[in-house]
Each structure stands twice: as C-alpha cells, then as structure tokens.
Design a protein around this motif. Structure first.
Motif, PDB file in Angstrom:
ATOM      1  N   LYS A 320     -69.583  30.103  12.939  1.00  0.00           N
ATOM      2  CA  LYS A 320     -68.805  29.370  13.940  1.00  0.00           C
ATOM      3  C   LYS A 320     -68.664  27.901  13.534  1.00  0.00           C
ATOM      4  N   ILE A 321     -69.770  27.302  13.088  1.00  0.00           N
ATOM      5  CA  ILE A 321     -69.736  25.902  12.637  1.00  0.00           C
ATOM      6  C   ILE A 321     -68.873  25.768  11.398  1.00  0.00           C
ATOM      7  N   HIS A 322     -69.031  26.706  10.456  1.00  0.00           N
ATOM      8  CA  HIS A 322     -68.258  26.650   9.211  1.00  0.00           C
ATOM      9  C   HIS A 322     -66.760  26.764   9.501  1.00  0.00           C
ATOM     10  N   LYS A 323     -66.407  27.635  10.408  1.00  0.00           N
ATOM     11  CA  LYS A 323     -64.995  27.820  10.764  1.00  0.00           C
ATOM     12  C   LYS A 323     -64.422  26.539  11.363  1.00  0.00           C
ATOM     13  N   LYS A 324     -65.215  25.871  12.211  1.00  0.00           N
ATOM     14  CA  LYS A 324     -64.773  24.621  12.823  1.00  0.00           C
ATOM     15  C   LYS A 324     -64.550  23.548  11.763  1.00  0.00           C
ATOM     16  N   ILE A 325     -65.423  23.498  10.766  1.00  0.00           N
ATOM     17  CA  ILE A 325     -65.293  22.541   9.665  1.00  0.00           C
ATOM     18  C   ILE A 325     -64.008  22.794   8.883  1.00  0.00           C
ATOM     19  N   VAL A 326     -63.751  24.055   8.562  1.00  0.00           N
ATOM     20  CA  VAL A 326     -62.547  24.422   7.802  1.00  0.00           C
ATOM     21  C   VAL A 326     -61.289  24.049   8.587  1.00  0.00           C
ATOM     22  N   GLU A 327     -61.273  24.341   9.884  1.00  0.00           N
ATOM     23  CA  GLU A 327     -60.108  24.023  10.712  1.00  0.00           C
ATOM     24  C   GLU A 327     -59.877  22.519  10.784  1.00  0.00           C
ATOM     25  N   ALA A 328     -60.969  21.739  10.874  1.00  0.00           N
ATOM     26  CA  ALA A 328     -60.836  20.278  10.932  1.00  0.00           C
ATOM     27  C   ALA A 328     -60.289  19.725   9.620  1.00  0.00           C
ATOM     28  N   LYS A 329     -60.746  20.280   8.510  1.00  0.00           N
ATOM     29  CA  LYS A 329     -60.239  19.835   7.202  1.00  0.00           C
ATOM     30  C   LYS A 329     -58.761  20.177   7.051  1.00  0.00           C
ATOM     31  N   ALA A 330     -58.379  21.368   7.497  1.00  0.00           N
ATOM     32  CA  ALA A 330     -56.970  21.767   7.414  1.00  0.00           C
ATOM     33  C   ALA A 330     -56.102  20.840   8.269  1.00  0.00           C
ATOM     34  N   THR A 331     -56.587  20.487   9.458  1.00  0.00           N
ATOM     35  CA  THR A 331     -55.855  19.574  10.337  1.00  0.00           C
ATOM     36  C   THR A 331     -55.692  18.206   9.692  1.00  0.00           C
ATOM     37  N   ALA A 332     -56.775  17.723   9.068  1.00  0.00           N
ATOM     38  CA  ALA A 332     -56.719  16.417   8.407  1.00  0.00           C
ATOM     39  C   ALA A 332     -55.686  16.406   7.290  1.00  0.00           C
ATOM     40  N   LEU A 333     -55.506  17.547   6.639  1.00  0.00           N
ATOM     41  CA  LEU A 333     -54.551  17.654   5.533  1.00  0.00           C
ATOM     42  C   LEU A 333     -53.177  18.140   5.995  1.00  0.00           C
ATOM     43  N   LYS A 334     -53.046  18.388   7.316  1.00  0.00           N
ATOM     44  CA  LYS A 334     -51.802  18.897   7.902  1.00  0.00           C
ATOM     45  C   LYS A 334     -51.415  20.219   7.254  1.00  0.00           C
ATOM     46  N   MET A 335     -52.417  21.088   7.154  1.00  0.00           N
ATOM     47  CA  MET A 335     -52.230  22.405   6.557  1.00  0.00           C
ATOM     48  C   MET A 335     -52.722  23.483   7.521  1.00  0.00           C
ATOM     49  N   THR A 336     -52.340  24.711   7.218  1.00  0.00           N
ATOM     50  CA  THR A 336     -52.846  25.869   7.954  1.00  0.00           C
ATOM     51  C   THR A 336     -53.762  26.652   7.022  1.00  0.00           C
ATOM     52  N   PRO A 337     -55.025  26.853   7.409  1.00  0.00           N
ATOM     53  CA  PRO A 337     -55.932  27.576   6.512  1.00  0.00           C
ATOM     54  C   PRO A 337     -55.492  29.022   6.310  1.00  0.00           C
ATOM     55  N   ASP A 338     -55.723  29.533   5.120  1.00  0.00           N
ATOM     56  CA  ASP A 338     -55.393  30.920   4.800  1.00  0.00           C
ATOM     57  C   ASP A 338     -56.523  31.811   5.288  1.00  0.00           C
ATOM     58  N   LYS A 339     -56.345  32.398   6.471  1.00  0.00           N
ATOM     59  CA  LYS A 339     -57.424  33.158   7.104  1.00  0.00           C
ATOM     60  C   LYS A 339     -57.687  34.501   6.452  1.00  0.00           C
ATOM     61  N   SER A 340     -56.865  34.861   5.472  1.00  0.00           N
ATOM     62  CA  SER A 340     -57.135  36.106   4.735  1.00  0.00           C
ATOM     63  C   SER A 340     -58.280  35.911   3.740  1.00  0.00           C
ATOM     64  N   LEU A 341     -58.611  34.643   3.452  1.00  0.00           N
ATOM     65  CA  LEU A 341     -59.681  34.330   2.513  1.00  0.00           C
ATOM     66  C   LEU A 341     -61.001  34.132   3.256  1.00  0.00           C
ATOM     67  N   PRO A 342     -62.132  34.348   2.580  1.00  0.00           N
ATOM     68  CA  PRO A 342     -63.420  34.005   3.179  1.00  0.00           C
ATOM     69  C   PRO A 342     -63.477  32.502   3.457  1.00  0.00           C
ATOM     70  N   LEU A 343     -64.290  32.100   4.435  1.00  0.00           N
ATOM     71  CA  LEU A 343     -64.376  30.694   4.817  1.00  0.00           C
ATOM     72  C   LEU A 343     -64.724  29.802   3.634  1.00  0.00           C
ATOM     73  N   GLU A 344     -65.614  30.250   2.795  1.00  0.00           N
ATOM     74  CA  GLU A 344     -66.024  29.453   1.640  1.00  0.00           C
ATOM     75  C   GLU A 344     -64.840  29.189   0.714  1.00  0.00           C
ATOM     76  N   ALA A 345     -64.012  30.220   0.496  1.00  0.00           N
ATOM     77  CA  ALA A 345     -62.834  30.069  -0.364  1.00  0.00           C
ATOM     78  C   ALA A 345     -61.788  29.180   0.307  1.00  0.00           C
ATOM     79  N   GLN A 346     -61.650  29.300   1.637  1.00  0.00           N
ATOM     80  CA  GLN A 346     -60.715  28.434   2.360  1.00  0.00           C
ATOM     81  C   GLN A 346     -61.112  26.967   2.200  1.00  0.00           C
ATOM     82  N   GLU A 347     -62.403  26.695   2.385  1.00  0.00           N
ATOM     83  CA  GLU A 347     -62.873  25.313   2.278  1.00  0.00           C
ATOM     84  C   GLU A 347     -62.709  24.785   0.855  1.00  0.00           C
ATOM     85  N   ALA A 348     -63.009  25.624  -0.127  1.00  0.00           N
ATOM     86  CA  ALA A 348     -62.874  25.198  -1.527  1.00  0.00           C
ATOM     87  C   ALA A 348     -61.426  24.833  -1.840  1.00  0.00           C
ATOM     88  N   TYR A 349     -60.471  25.617  -1.323  1.00  0.00           N
ATOM     89  CA  TYR A 349     -59.057  25.321  -1.564  1.00  0.00           C
ATOM     90  C   TYR A 349     -58.648  24.013  -0.886  1.00  0.00           C
TER      91      TYR A 349
END
Length: 567
Positions: A320-349
């Motif tokens: 839950k915390i990791h997902k929130k981090i990924v969503e915040a990073k995507a928002t900061a970059l004005k992007m939509t995270p690719d939810k088909s990927l694992p959270l770790e891969a989303q964050e790395a991208y």
C-alpha cells in the motif's frame, strides 16, 4: 576541522571527513575486499594504500616516472620504491594513520566494522558493493541507523539520531514557516550546523522552534557571536565557527544527500537543505513510521551492527505504501503509471524518466566548451583544477560524456544510467549490469563505456567483457545496429588487441579510444552521420594496422585546443 577531538562531551555531529565524497565509498570498499577480515597492521595498510594508488583512487602528488610505469603495468613495487614514495609525499599523521582515517570514514557510515586491528565489511557494505539496485536504498538504511553516541563512539554524550532529526526538523520548520505566511524552503546550512547537528537528543520540535526564533531575530544571516554563545549555553564542546556553519554541515549533507530524500538548493551562505519533492511520499512514510522515534541504547558493538543490518524501509514490505509512492512520483512527472507492471518496475521506470529530466536540466545549464575542457582535465591534457572536483573521477567522466553527447547532438534518445538528484547532479553510478551511456538516433545508435582505469590487467579483467556483453544485449533487445566506444585516459596495446580480434572475427563495431580522441570526434563532427563516418574510418584503421601502431597513434592524438573557447 573541529577542536573537540577525543574529549568526552556533547559535540556537533560529523562523519570522518577523510573520504570527502561519498560517491567514492564504493571505490574504497571494492579495493578493500581482498583485505576483508584481516588484521590491518602497518604492512597491510601499506598494501591497501598501494592498491588504491594502482587503481587511481588515491594519488600521490609526486611519483617518479619509473614507479609510475610500474604502477601502470601492475608490476609489484619493492620496499625501496614504497619508501621512496612515502618520503616524497610526507603525511603529518604518517601514512598508516592516513589510511586508517580513510577506513574510519567508511566505518562511521556503517560500511566497515573495526574489531581491534581486524576490519570487516558489514552487511550494509556488502549491499553497497553488490550494487543490485539504486544505491540510495542502501544509504537510506545506513543513515537511518546512525546513532551519534553508540559503542563505536564512546566519547560522545549526545543521544541523537542525526538523519531522523534532520528529516523531522526540516518538516517541522517548513510547517511553522508556512504558518507565518512564508514560502517553506527547508533549513539554511548554518541552521543545520548550529541547531540540528548539535542536538543532544531527539527533541526535533525544540530545534525547529530555535530555528524559527533565530530567523525572527537575525533573518537569514549567520551571526557568529550568537552561535558561539549558543554552544556555550548548551554545554557543547566548542568548534571553529567556519566548521560549525560550513564544513560540518557540508560534510554531513553529502552523506545524507545520497539517500535521495534531501536536496540542496540556493547558493553560498543562502544554501538550503530541503525534503525531496519527487521522493516526498518516501519521506512521509519514514516520518509516519518513526513518529515516536527515540535514541536507542546499544550495549555492545554486536548489538549496534545487528541493528544496522536489520533495518527495513517501510515501502519494502508494504504494498500500500509502495503504491502510494509510485502514484506520487507519476503525478510529479505528469505521467500515468503502467499498472500492468510490478510496482518495483513501475518505480524504476519513473525514476529513469526523472533522472533523464534532471540530466536535461544540467545539459541546458552547461556550456559545451566547459565540458570539453573538463574532459581534457580528466585526460591529463590540461593542468587546471576541475569545477567538478567534488565528483570522483570515474563518475565524473561518465557524467561529462553524457553532458557532451546531450549538448552536441540533443537529449532526445540519450540514456544515462547515472543516478541524479533534482538539480541534475550525479549522486552515484547505475546498478550493475546496465550500460553507462546509450544514445539512440535514427541515423545511428551508440554505447559509451567510460573508465578511468589505465593499466592492462584492470581493463582486460573488468572492462572488456562488459563491452562485449553490453553490445550483444542491446542489439538483441532492440534489434539496432550499435557502435560502441570504450573510453579511457590511456589505451594499452593488449586492450587494442582484444578489440581488434572482435572487430575482425565478429565484425563488431567496437573501439577502445582515449578521452582526448573522443573530444576530438565531438569537436569535428557536428552530426551523427559525420560521427558515424569517422567512427567507421577508425574501425578500418583498427582492422588493418598492427596493435602497437594503433596504440601509438591513438594515445598520441592531441586535440587542437584553439578550437575550444575559454580554455
């Protein structure tokens, strides 16, 4: 720097300053691996020093040509030659003492453990060496775990946890300053040194109140009389004023910055340290996890190091915390995270996009002629102090080449796997297994593999296999035709022989080339097509020329420095 030394008392926190740049920690640790767990007597300390010199990590000011040639060819130095080096380069503390302070710097950060004269790499040190992921992950654990007074620092009375104190103080000051109608920018360098690093405990609210009260009276100016009296009033051992407001804050921040959670902005005496907005959800997760934090009493070193090695970050095991981090990073970059990927891969991208944007910022703000000059300083062709001297040479070479390619041919298609902060400043190298620099262009694709290593065995053992592996991997994954350059200060004939073999037998488009020759290629070729043609001409030269002649010509190449303005 300070004056408190080994005296017992309350002190201003710092980390041993011998290794000033934390980016160099990995180099020193890698060199220490063969000595791991051994009794480091004066002979072993000298052997370690010689290894640092061979790898170019530590440099004597004066090295006779005969000894320099032996170091380049990895021939062992005899006792007389070692004695000559020491005599020509005296140290006030003696060279054994100098080497020990380098190792103590790693100890202070939790990467080495001293047990009498035996020194061992800790679990955190092993994780840093493994380089399996962004090194900020390891540094976050290391800095979170540091307790100022612990069984390794017996003369310190402060019951403080400096990194957590810093996070909480900055967060509290920002809230208080904003409530007064001001823009929250973090804390100034002198506020950090005087009010945070001198903390005796974990009472961050008192430290934040002290900072706000100081600002109301003195605004943003450092006041020497106030700070000297502040130390006396709080029974803190005195240190030099410059050390308090500049040297210690700078040294400690360099280590804290490696977490990626704190960033620096502003200039000169108006230098602020603030929480990273890109990583703000990670900061919030730590603030929540440690909201009731306090100093931990460790009875033994075993207990302390076990604690350091057992720390887990909140986003490691909480989806839950990791997902929130990924969503915040995507928002900061004005992007939509690719939810088909694992959270770790989303964050790395997302991180890679963030680092690319940070590099683009640095490219925009840097003059190409300055980059060329800095590359020639690294090559040893211009005798001048580097403006990037705070970056260790291997990372600096990689960074400057990325800047040069981006400035010359554009940032579109440029992939630099360095870890950058929000200002485009390089923090540390990429996780292992990745190419250093890739440039994709419709007219041609390039891989650049820079190294500051000079001698034959080091390059043959550690660099050449990476070159072949990386080009094979990239061509297989992208189906593109790559040209690759391994770039070093000096190219040994046997390294050229290795490249020549693969050029002929595998039709590989790979070159071993000097830093200065690359500068020449960049100066003379304004388009990728022109660069392709010149690269292929050098490739033909490699195919048809004996390796000794190639080495002589490649290593003797000299840039026309008149083509570089402002040199």
């Amino acid at each position: 720097m300070g004056t408190s030394g080994d005296r017992q008392g309350y002190k201003v926190f710092s980390i041993n300053t011998t290794i000033r740049n934390p980016q160099r920690n990995t180099e020193f640790l890698e060199t220490f691996v063969p000595f791991n767990g051994q009794k480091m007597d004066k002979d072993k300390l000298m052997d370690y020093l010689i290894e640092l010199i061979k790898k170019g990590i530590y440099k004597f000011q004066i090295i006779p040509e005969k000894i320099k040639n032996k170091l380049d060819t990895e021939a062992p130095l005899n006792s007389n030659e070692v004695a000559e080096l020491i005599k020509l380069n005296p140290q006030a503390t003696g060279w054994n003492g100098r080497v020990l302070t380098q190792l103590r710097s790693l100890k202070d950060q939790g990467f080495l453990r001293f047990d009498e004269q035996t020194i061992k790499i800790t679990k955190l040190g092993e994780e840093l060496l493994a380089n399996k992921q962004d090194a900020s992950f390891v540094y976050t654990k290391a800095m979170l775990g540091l307790h100022y007074s612990n069984p390794c620092r017996k003369s310190v009375l402060n019951k403080a946890v400096p990194f957590l104190n810093t996070l909480f103080v900055i967060d509290e000051v920002n809230k208080m300053w904003q409530s007064l109608g001001n823009e929250p920018k973090g804390i100034l360098k002198h506020e950090f040194g005087a009010f945070v690093l001198s903390m005796k405990d974990c009472d961050y609210k008192t430290a934040a109140n002290n900072i706000i009260a100081y600002r109301k009276k003195y605004r943003f100016e450092p006041n020497e009389n106030f700070f000297n009296e502040y130390l006396i009033k709080n029974n803190i051992l005195p240190i030099a004023y410059k050390t308090l407001i500049n040297d210690y804050p700078d040294e400690v921040f360099r280590k804290f910055e490696m977490t990626g959670l704190i960033v620096q902005h502003g200039k000169f005496k108006y230098m602020y340290y603030n929480l990273s907005q890109y990583n703000i959800e990670k900061v919030r997760a730590l603030l929540e996890l440690y909201k009731n934090y306090s100093f931990t009493e460790f009875l033994t070193e075993d207990e302390y190091y076990a604690y350091l090695s057992s720390l887990n970050l909140p986003w490691e095991n909480d989806e839950k915390i990791h997902k929130k981090i990924v969503e915040a990073k995507a928002t900061a970059l004005k992007m939509t995270p690719d939810k088909s990927l694992p959270l770790e891969a989303q964050e790395a991208y997302l991180d890679r996009v963030f680092y690319t944007k940070a590099l683009e910022k640095a490219v925009r703000n840097t003059d190409l002629n300055i980059i060329y000059k800095e590359l020639l300083i690294l090559a040893g062709k211009i005798k001048s102090r580097s403006n990037y001297n705070m970056i260790p040479e291997p990372l600096r070479l990689e960074y400057l080449l990325a800047l040069a390619i981006g400035k010359k041919y554009g940032v579109e298609g440029l992939i630099s796997n360095i870890i950058y902060n929000e200002e485009g400043f390089p923090l540390h190298c990429a996780p292992s297994g990745k190419c250093d620099i890739i440039y994709l262009n419709k007219h041609g694709a390039y891989i650049l593999e820079p190294t500051m290593q000079r001698n034959r065995n080091q390059i043959l053992n550690s660099e050449t296999t990476n070159v072949v592996r990386h080009i094979e991997k990239e061509q297989k994954e992208t189906n593109l035709d790559y040209r690759l350059m391994m770039i070093a200060p000096y190219v040994h004939p046997d390294v050229i022989s290795y490249f020549k073999y693969h050029i002929i037998s595998d039709s590989a488009k790979i070159l071993s080339i000097t830093i200065e020759r690359v500068v020449g290629l960049l100066i003379d070729n304004d388009t990728i097509n022109e660069l392709n043609d010149n690269f292929d001409n050098i490739l033909d030269f490699f195919r048809t020329t004996p390796k000794e002649d190639i080495a002589d010509i490649i290593n003797s190449y000299s840039v026309n420095q008149n083509k570089i303005m402002n040199v």
